[in-house]
Structure formats: C-alpha cells, structure tokens
Enzyme design. Structure first.
Site, PDB file in Angstrom:
ATOM      1  CB  SER A  16      50.399  19.291  42.981  1.00 59.03           C
ATOM      2  OG  SER A  16      48.687  19.818  42.453  1.00 59.03           O
ATOM      3  CG  HIS A  30      42.611  38.892  39.262  1.00 66.44           C
ATOM      4  ND1 HIS A  30      41.926  40.042  38.466  1.00 66.44           N
ATOM      5  CD2 HIS A  30      42.254  38.922  39.835  1.00 66.44           C
ATOM      6  CE1 HIS A  30      40.813  40.557  39.278  1.00 66.44           C
ATOM      7  NE2 HIS A  30      41.492  40.348  40.300  1.00 66.44           N
TER       8      HIS A  30
END
Ligand code: NAD
Ligand code: MG
Length: 333
Positions: free
Chosen positions: A50, A107
């Site tokens: 990453s 979410h």
C-alpha cells in the site's frame, strides 16, 4: 429521535481496547488520526504494497498488515472500499477474529446486503460520519466534528452501543450530534441521497445548466461560474440556515425566479424517477449491479469517469480554478 452530544458519551470503554483501523483512505486516515489524538490505542492495517503505509507511519501511527492488525486488536474498523470489504473480510479479517471482538463499519453496505455475515460471538457496530473523510479530519483539528450516525447490528458483549458512542466521540462526532439508527436505514438513505441528490442529482444539474448556456452561445467561463462555482456559495447558505437563509440572502429577483422556475425542473416526473431509484436501493438491485461491475474490473465505472473527465466544464473549470487557488486554500483552513 435521540441526538447524543459530548456529555452523553464517554471514551473510557474504548480506551481499554486495542483498536485497528483497516484502510488509510478518505475515512481511514481521519478515524485513525482523530482517535490517536483522542488518546486511544490505535494501529492501522494495510496491504504490504500500500502507498499509504509510509504516509501513516510518517503521521506517527503504527502500521501492520491487515491480518496482523486484526490479530492484535479487539475493535476493528473496516474502512477499505465497500466493494473490496467482502474479499478482505474473508481472507484476512474472519480468520483472525477472536471471541468478543467488535467489528465496525463506516457504512452499512456489506452487513445490510449480507455480503459479510460475522459470527454470532462478534459485536457489530457502525459509526458513519455524514461527511467526506477529509472534513472529519479538518473539523476535528479545528476543535469541532461532523454529525455521525451510529448503529448496533450484533451485541453479544452487551456494551456495543457505548463503544459506538465512544468512537463517535473520539473522532469528534458528539461535538456536532450523533444519531442512533440501524444498518438498513443508514445504508438505504445514504445510497439514495448520494444517487438522487448529492452526487448524481447535483452533478447532472450543473452539467445540464452549463450545456444549455454554452449551446446558446454564452462563454464557457461565464457558464462555469454561474452553474458550478456559485453552487458552493448557495449550498453554504443552506448549510447555515436552510432554504430560508438562502432565499433571504439572494436578491428578490433570484428568489422569485428560483421559486417559480425550479419546480418546473424538479417535478412529479422527477420524483417518480427518484422513487424508482429508491426501489433499486431497497430491493438490492443497485448493490448487485455495483458489485458486478466491480467484479468486471470496474468497466462501467471507468467508462463513466472518462466521460465526466472530458466534459467541457472540467476543462474550463480547471483553468479558472488555477487562478483561484487562494479561494480553495482559504476554504481548507
Ligand atoms: P477510500 O477509497 O478513500 O480508501 C480505501 C483504503 O483502503 C485505502 O487506504 C486503500 O489503500 C485501501 N484499500 C483499497 N483496496 C484495498 C484492498 N483490496 N485491500 C485492502 N485495502 C484496500 O475509501 P473511503 O471512501 O474512505 O471508504 C471507506 C468506507 O467509509 C466505506 O465503507 C465508505 O462507504 C465509508 N464512507 C466513506 C465516506 C467518504 O467520504 N469517502 C463517507 C462516509 C462513509
Ligand atoms: Mg453518504
């Protein structure tokens, strides 16, 4: 409906825990940094390759691979993109969960549409800031916060709501107000809002207005200022004081013109289409379509991104904004 503020929440429960924030994107960096500065014991979980690994370390955070971060923690917040959460959950989260751990989401998408089904001995909660991540961070640095929704989906430990409230407080949410809801309501209203009003509706309104003016021969620079730049100024007035404040602040000419013409555009036909959009959210067909496109390498998403990028409003806008970097910078402060 109960709204929780600073005095309704305590950080204590969360302080006893080891926290992992998975992902260091828009929301991830904000949650990790805000909690860290609120005195919580936070690490970040990322893929080895990453780009964010170094960024998070430079910001003073401890970074592990996702598997390691889950192993070392007992509250795990999943802030990788919605469409990759299932894969990350199955490969790296689920095998490392321990009895009584708490899984958190920003979410409700994957829990609500059941693409992630955590075992019964795992607490499941949501803390969903009603804001882009960069504002979650910026408002916190200014000593404030953004409104958040919280929800508890599974609660074998019996104190998951307290933990969710503590998290919301730790990222600044209780300064603005925290509302308790459930995964279904958060997911369905969030998707509908971004499709019909916030991202879909507003972008198409701006583009259509720009096209009508330029097709009628008006200069694109004028059309840009009118249809895109000024949108922010109007939205700021809604934000401060609703429709009343907007109408108070604009001229009587704008007020009269807006009220007599706006409803010719957004009419029963528009509402009927909005209802169809809501039905596709409720019955899961939007979620299915989005996941299928992701599995096909985001083919449609990339085509649409390309079309938007090449819209004339983007060309003229990027030139004009270069001259207004002062405005954009001032807004970031
Ligand atoms: P993002 O795309 O900004 O960041 C995702 C992060 O996950 C990045 O650090 C990326 O490197 C990492 N990542 C990407 N693919 C990965 C993979 N396959 N495996 C592991 N890591 C991967 O995401 P975001 O917009 O912050 O969204 C995160 C969650 O927050 C979502 O559930 C989203 O719905 C929710 N949310 C976002 C916003 C927002 O403003 N962006 C607002 C409210 C809620
Ligand atoms: Mg949203």
């Amino acid at each position: 409906m109960k709204v929780y503020y600073e005095q309704d929440a305590s950080l204590e429960k969360l302080k006893e825990k080891k926290i992992a924030v998975l992902g260091y994107g828009s929301q991830g960096h904000a949650h990790a940094l805000n909690l860290n500065e609120s005195g919580m014991d936070v690490c970040v979980g990322l893929r080895k390759e990453s780009q964010s690994w170094q960024k998070a370390e430079e910001a003073g955070l401890t970074v592990y691979t996702i598997s390691e971060a889950v192993q070392k923690s007992n509250v795990i917040m999943v802030l990788v993109p919605d469409q990759t959460q299932k894969e990350v959950y199955e490969a790296e989260i689920a095998p490392n969960l321990k009895d009584g751990d708490t899984l958190a989401f920003g979410h409700g998408f994957n829990i609500h549409y059941k693409s992630i089904v955590p075992p019964e001995n795992i607490n499941v909660m949501m803390i969903a800031p009603k804001s882009p991540g960069h504002l979650v961070r910026r408002t916190f640095q200014q000593g404030n916060g953004v409104p958040c929704l919280i929800a508890v989906h599974q609660d074998p430990s019996g104190d998951t709501l307290e933990l969710a409230l503590a998290w919301a407080k730790g990222i600044g949410g209780t300064k603005a107000g925290v509302i308790e809801t459930n995964f279904k309501n958060e997911t369905e209203t969030d998707l509908f809002g971004e499709q019909a009003v916030l991202c879909g509706g507003s972008a198409e309104l701006i583009k259509a207005g720009f096209e009508v003016l330029t097709e009628a021969g008006y200069p694109p620079e004028l059309a840009y200022f009118e249809c895109m730049h000024e949108m922010k100024l109007i939205v700021d007035l809604y934000y401060e004081g609703g429709l009343t404040r907007m109408n108070y602040s604009v001229s009587d000419t704008a007020e009269y013109g807006g009220m007599t013409r706006g409803s010719r555009l957004i009419n029963q036909e528009t509402k009927n289409e909005m209802k169809k959009i809501l039905t596709e959210v409720q019955d899961g067909s939007f979620a299915k379509e989005f996941i299928e496109d992701n599995d096909a390498g985001q083919k449609r998403l990339n085509e649409l991104r390309e079309i938007n990028k090449n819209h004339p409003i983007e060309k003229v806008g990027s030139e004009l904004r270069k001259m207004m970097s002062w405005a954009i910078k001032a807004n970031e402060k």
